[in-house]
Design an enzyme around this catalytic site. Structure first.
Site, mmCIF file in Angstrom:
data_model
loop_
_atom_site.group_PDB
_atom_site.id
_atom_site.type_symbol
_atom_site.label_atom_id
_atom_site.label_comp_id
_atom_site.label_asym_id
_atom_site.label_seq_id
_atom_site.Cartn_x
_atom_site.Cartn_y
_atom_site.Cartn_z
ATOM 1 C CB CYS A 345 -0.783 -0.011 1.171
ATOM 2 S SG CYS A 345 -2.026 -1.457 1.427
ATOM 3 C CG LEU A 346 3.177 2.356 3.352
ATOM 4 C CD1 LEU A 346 4.085 1.798 4.153
ATOM 5 C CD2 LEU A 346 2.835 3.643 3.730
#
Length: 353
Positions: A345-346
């Site tokens: 996600c990052l």
């Protein structure tokens, strides 16, 4: 660079497509956490050691580009990275403003055209997972900032799309979930058929495969990168929960049932490898979306979130079996997942061509 006009042929018509994550990277992009949007000030300090380990692990494999909001944030980030012993020769900090840190979803979608040795960017719209976490105006501008920085043309389809909601095998197939892409908080005026056409036109795929939902605690409405990940053209790692009393048991069993019905463009069924779920990670009474599937593939490694439980090592061993030649790096994501996401996600990979 220029925003291509509506009458321009679609990226797919021009021979562009979104490659699989194991395609060689030119860099990985991150957005430095600098607000209390996802982590309180205290939680930010708790997650920072793992976040710095994550950046160092990527930089061991490839360049890292970090959207760092402004000059002050860039200075703070540089100091933290230097103190952590990061290889600053491989890290570029850029003063691109942001609201939050989830670059997979607000970052650019890089397309490649190997025949022409060209790349371009898709500037999807971003609304913080259905308007849940305003403001998100600065995040929504990051793809065009990166397009100008990289001197790449970009195209703006005009609809909401998040990188964590789609998964690619690099051979024409895209996996996604109905709970997210068909959610009325994203593109309420579009039918499933219309959304599929956007995916074909702007990701350069020929086949869209749908699962129903995601895991408990996932505030994105069911992103695929917590449940099913391609590891080669024919094979997926699919999260599974074997405890019938666990809230993730039913949705993940349903996903496995759906995956078993699927056939790829080459006529083959999916090769499905089970990936255990970690023990529940709960904070302040809230179930967090902890999943080993939220790993990042880099040029030399696979960076996997771990959660201080007995299932960590078996999960790492399973992932290692899927990526011969890549180092498997487990990093404790217990504090990071408090922000409701992890390493995939990052980050957003930038493919080479």
């Amino acid at each position: 660079m220029s925003n291509l006009l509506d009458e321009t042929p679609t990226p797919a018509q021009q021979g562009f497509f979104f490659p699989a994550e194991w395609h060689p990277h030119a860099a990985t992009w991150l957005t430095w956490p600098h607000t209390e949007a996802s982590w309180s000030r205290e939680r930010l300090e708790l997650m920072m050691p793992a976040y710095l380990d994550f950046i160092k692990a990527i930089a061991d494999s490839e360049p890292v580009c970090i959207n760092a909001h402004n000059e002050l944030v860039m200075q703070q980030a540089r100091m933290r990275l230097l103190m952590a012993g990061a290889n600053m020769d491989r890290i570029k900090l850029l003063p691109f403003p942001s609201n939050d840190s989830w670059c997979r979803d607000h970052g650019p979608a890089f397309l490649i055209n190997p025949a022409k040795k060209e790349r371009m960017i898709v500037n999807w719209g971003y609304n913080a997972w259905g308007g849940k976490y305003p403001p998100y105006d600065k995040d929504n501008l990051i793809p065009t900032a990166i397009a100008h920085y990289r001197h790449l043309d970009y195209v703006t389809p005009g609809i909401i799309m998040e990188g964590g909601s789609v998964e690619f095998n690099g051979a024409g197939t895209l996996l996604t979930s109905r709970a997210c892409l068909l959610n009325k908080n994203r593109n309420p005026n579009l039918t499933q058929a219309q959304i599929e056409q956007y995916l074909r036109d702007y990701y350069g795929v020929q086949q869209i495969l749908w699962v129903e939902d995601g895991i408990v605690g996932d505030d994105t409405d069911g992103h695929i990168d917590d449940t099913v990940r391609f590891v080669n053209e024919d094979t997926v790692l699919a999260a599974i929960e074997h405890n019938p009393a666990d809230a993730n048991y039913a949705p993940l069993q349903e996903i496995h049932h759906e995956l078993r019905q699927m056939t790829l463009l080459n006529g083959k069924p999916l090769n499905i490898i089970e990936l255990p779920m970690p023990d529940p990670v709960v904070s302040d009474g809230q179930r967090l979306p902890a999943s080993y599937a939220n790993f990042l593939i880099t040029n030399k490694s696979v960076i996997v979130p771990t959660f201080r439980c007995a299932k960590d090592q078996p999960a790492l061993d399973i992932i290692e079996g899927c990526f011969p030649g890549r180092q498997i790096i487990g990093i404790d994501s217990t504090e990071i997942v408090w922000g409701l996401g992890s390493f995939h996600c990052l980050s957003q990979q930038e493919p080479g061509v």
